[in-house]
Design a protein around this motif. Structure first.
Motif, PDB file in Angstrom:
ATOM      1  N   ALA A  51      17.147 100.235 -49.419  1.00  0.00           N
ATOM      2  CA  ALA A  51      18.800 100.235 -48.772  1.00  0.00           C
ATOM      3  C   ALA A  51      19.196 100.766 -49.910  1.00  0.00           C
ATOM      4  CB  ALA A  51      18.904  98.688 -49.099  1.00  0.00           C
ATOM      5  N   ALA A  52      20.551 101.409 -49.565  1.00  0.00           N
ATOM      6  CA  ALA A  52      21.274 102.313 -50.334  1.00  0.00           C
ATOM      7  C   ALA A  52      22.988 101.186 -50.698  1.00  0.00           C
ATOM      8  CB  ALA A  52      21.557 103.946 -50.364  1.00  0.00           C
ATOM      9  N   LEU A  53      22.829 100.675 -51.920  1.00  0.00           N
ATOM     10  CA  LEU A  53      23.783  99.800 -52.590  1.00  0.00           C
ATOM     11  C   LEU A  53      24.961 101.027 -52.975  1.00  0.00           C
ATOM     12  CD1 LEU A  53      22.418  96.612 -52.443  1.00  0.00           C
ATOM     13  CD2 LEU A  53      23.067  97.746 -50.442  1.00  0.00           C
ATOM     14  N   GLN A  54      26.637 100.145 -52.825  1.00  0.00           N
ATOM     15  CA  GLN A  54      27.152 101.011 -53.945  1.00  0.00           C
ATOM     16  C   GLN A  54      28.104  99.607 -54.673  1.00  0.00           C
ATOM     17  OE1 GLN A  54      30.415 103.611 -52.469  1.00  0.00           O
ATOM     18  NE2 GLN A  54      28.431 105.158 -53.337  1.00  0.00           N
ATOM     19  N   ALA A  55      28.120  99.844 -56.137  1.00  0.00           N
ATOM     20  CA  ALA A  55      29.124  99.272 -57.151  1.00  0.00           C
ATOM     21  C   ALA A  55      30.238  99.290 -56.580  1.00  0.00           C
ATOM     22  CB  ALA A  55      28.183  99.439 -58.074  1.00  0.00           C
ATOM     23  N   PRO A  56      31.317  98.313 -57.544  1.00  0.00           N
ATOM     24  CA  PRO A  56      32.444  98.971 -57.400  1.00  0.00           C
ATOM     25  C   PRO A  56      32.514 100.449 -58.435  1.00  0.00           C
ATOM     26  CG  PRO A  56      32.744  96.227 -57.161  1.00  0.00           C
ATOM     27  CD  PRO A  56      31.243  97.185 -56.890  1.00  0.00           C
ATOM     28  N   THR A  57      33.842 101.095 -58.376  1.00  0.00           N
ATOM     29  CA  THR A  57      34.511 102.421 -59.051  1.00  0.00           C
ATOM     30  C   THR A  57      33.880 102.449 -60.150  1.00  0.00           C
ATOM     31  OG1 THR A  57      36.053 102.599 -57.592  1.00  0.00           O
ATOM     32  CG2 THR A  57      35.680 104.376 -59.747  1.00  0.00           C
ATOM     33  N   GLN A  71      18.268  87.600 -56.359  1.00  0.00           N
ATOM     34  CA  GLN A  71      18.910  88.132 -56.715  1.00  0.00           C
ATOM     35  C   GLN A  71      19.006  89.255 -57.923  1.00  0.00           C
ATOM     36  OE1 GLN A  71      21.764  85.040 -57.435  1.00  0.00           O
ATOM     37  NE2 GLN A  71      22.903  84.673 -55.508  1.00  0.00           N
ATOM     38  N   VAL A  72      19.916  89.978 -58.008  1.00  0.00           N
ATOM     39  CA  VAL A  72      20.157  90.995 -58.724  1.00  0.00           C
ATOM     40  C   VAL A  72      21.221  90.544 -59.444  1.00  0.00           C
ATOM     41  CG1 VAL A  72      17.707  92.421 -58.650  1.00  0.00           C
ATOM     42  CG2 VAL A  72      20.208  93.287 -57.897  1.00  0.00           C
ATOM     43  N   VAL A  73      22.318  90.689 -60.754  1.00  0.00           N
ATOM     44  CA  VAL A  73      22.964  90.700 -61.199  1.00  0.00           C
ATOM     45  C   VAL A  73      23.547  92.373 -62.213  1.00  0.00           C
ATOM     46  CG1 VAL A  73      24.411  90.173 -63.180  1.00  0.00           C
ATOM     47  CG2 VAL A  73      23.341  88.625 -61.618  1.00  0.00           C
ATOM     48  N   TRP A  85      24.305  90.581 -56.321  1.00  0.00           N
ATOM     49  CA  TRP A  85      23.466  90.915 -55.177  1.00  0.00           C
ATOM     50  C   TRP A  85      22.396  90.230 -54.955  1.00  0.00           C
ATOM     51  CZ3 TRP A  85      25.307  95.930 -54.657  1.00  0.00           C
ATOM     52  CH2 TRP A  85      26.296  96.565 -55.055  1.00  0.00           C
ATOM     53  N   GLY A  86      21.866  90.540 -53.350  1.00  0.00           N
ATOM     54  CA  GLY A  86      21.048  89.766 -53.233  1.00  0.00           C
ATOM     55  C   GLY A  86      19.650  90.796 -52.446  1.00  0.00           C
ATOM     56  N   ILE A  91      19.035  91.819 -48.269  1.00  0.00           N
ATOM     57  CA  ILE A  91      19.585  92.701 -48.918  1.00  0.00           C
ATOM     58  C   ILE A  91      20.825  93.470 -48.829  1.00  0.00           C
ATOM     59  CG2 ILE A  91      19.593  95.260 -50.240  1.00  0.00           C
ATOM     60  CD1 ILE A  91      16.716  94.545 -49.005  1.00  0.00           C
ATOM     61  N   GLY A  92      22.324  93.322 -49.841  1.00  0.00           N
ATOM     62  CA  GLY A  92      23.627  93.247 -50.318  1.00  0.00           C
ATOM     63  C   GLY A  92      24.489  92.812 -50.828  1.00  0.00           C
ATOM     64  N   TYR A  93      25.475  93.099 -50.490  1.00  0.00           N
ATOM     65  CA  TYR A  93      26.572  93.225 -51.863  1.00  0.00           C
ATOM     66  C   TYR A  93      27.032  91.605 -51.879  1.00  0.00           C
ATOM     67  CZ  TYR A  93      30.470  93.333 -54.647  1.00  0.00           C
ATOM     68  OH  TYR A  93      31.877  93.316 -55.857  1.00  0.00           O
ATOM     69  N   LEU A  94      27.193  90.484 -52.831  1.00  0.00           N
ATOM     70  CA  LEU A  94      27.472  89.634 -52.738  1.00  0.00           C
ATOM     71  C   LEU A  94      28.469  89.179 -53.306  1.00  0.00           C
ATOM     72  CD1 LEU A  94      24.501  87.068 -53.564  1.00  0.00           C
ATOM     73  CD2 LEU A  94      24.861  88.151 -50.791  1.00  0.00           C
TER      74      LEU A  94
END
Length: 297
Positions: A51-57, A71-73, A85-86, A91-94
């Motif tokens: 997975a390639a996830l993207q946080a807010p700006t 989970q990760v923070v 994040w899960g 896998i994904g943005y929680l």
């Protein structure tokens, strides 16, 4: 390619982006790394990108792996909130956590990772956050801004160093359940660390707020709710870097020096101080001179 178009002004010179954090997941099945505002998750066994996830700006500054869950923070630079994040089967943005009063400067977790303690820039508050949801469960407020803090391994006590407004109020130890202040002392904020193996604190603080005032080292333990203090017989002239504890809290290690040359603006004879916390606060010191016969310098 990882920089979004809105961050690319014309004719700008760009530097190669580097990974800022990289860690294993709690079960060591995944590798998680951050670059700019992206989070990449690989299968640790076959190196396949999952997975390639993207946080807010923003730019991801901190990455924390929660050991009791999948989970990760993360925390974005200059941000007032945390992202959850899960990782694993889902896998994904929680989602984002609750916003705090100012930008986050220091983050600690309870021993079971269920609670997150957050110190904000210039704030007199310590935020207590539910790690799973990212929601604020409590705000601990104080008389003046908190500059550092630590929490015992059982989550029962908290050591806070603040910018004092009145005499002998720079440092305080408080009960985290009934919020009672157990002790309040000192006129300068102390370096403070919580032991990992037992509910206890180590503090290193100056006796007076002057450059050459010596530092006092003290170990605080608890008998029931009664606080007991054991002080190092010798005082340290300087503390040149943040001290740390070795494995199993056997030693407190402090970088100090014998003296300071005012004309050259140099510390004279930097010394490593190893203070035994298990043997009545005895101290061994190591300098470049007494290490020469062991290591070629």
């Amino acid at each position: 390619v990882d920089i979004p178009l809105e961050f690319k002004p014309p004719r700008s010179q760009y530097k190669q982006l580097d990974f800022t954090q990289a860690k294993f997941s709690h079960d060591s099945k995944f590798v998680i790394a951050t670059i700019f505002r992206n989070i990449y998750v690989w299968n640790a066994e076959n190196s396949k990108l999952l997975a390639a996830l993207q946080a807010p700006t923003g730019v991801i500054q901190d990455l924390f792996v929660i050991h009791e869950s999948s989970q990760v923070v993360t925390h974005l630079e200059d941000s007032r909130e945390l992202q959850v994040w899960g990782v694993g089967d889902a896998i994904g943005y929680l989602g984002n956590g609750d916003k705090l009063s100012t930008e986050v400067e220091e983050i600690l977790f309870s021993s079971d990772d269920k609670a997150t303690y957050v110190r904000c820039k210039g704030s007199d508050e310590i935020g207590v956050i539910n790690t799973e949801s990212g929601r604020i469960t409590d705000l601990l407020t104080h008389e003046s801004p908190v500059v550092s803090f630590s929490v015992t391994c059982d989550g029962k006590y908290c050591f806070l160093a603040t910018l004092p407004k009145t005499f002998n109020t720079a440092n305080l130890i408080r009960h985290m359940v009934n919020l009672e202040v157990i002790a309040e002392f000192g006129n300068t904020p102390a370096f403070n660390m919580a032991l990992q193996s037992e509910p206890a604190f180590v503090s290193i603080s100056q006796t007076e707020k002057t450059f050459k005032s010596p530092y006092e080292v003290c170990l605080y333990t608890f008998e029931g709710d009664k606080l007991e203090a054991c002080r190092l017989e010798h005082k340290l002239n300087f503390v040149l870097a943040k001290p740390f504890l070795t494995t199993e809290d056997k030693y407190l290690v402090v970088l100090s020096a014998d003296e300071y040359d005012d004309k050259k603006c140099l510390y004279i004879n930097p010394t490593i101080c190893a203070i035994s916390l298990k043997a009545n606060m005895t101290m061994n010191t190591f300098s470049a001179d007494n290490l020469r016969h062991i290591v070629d310098i």
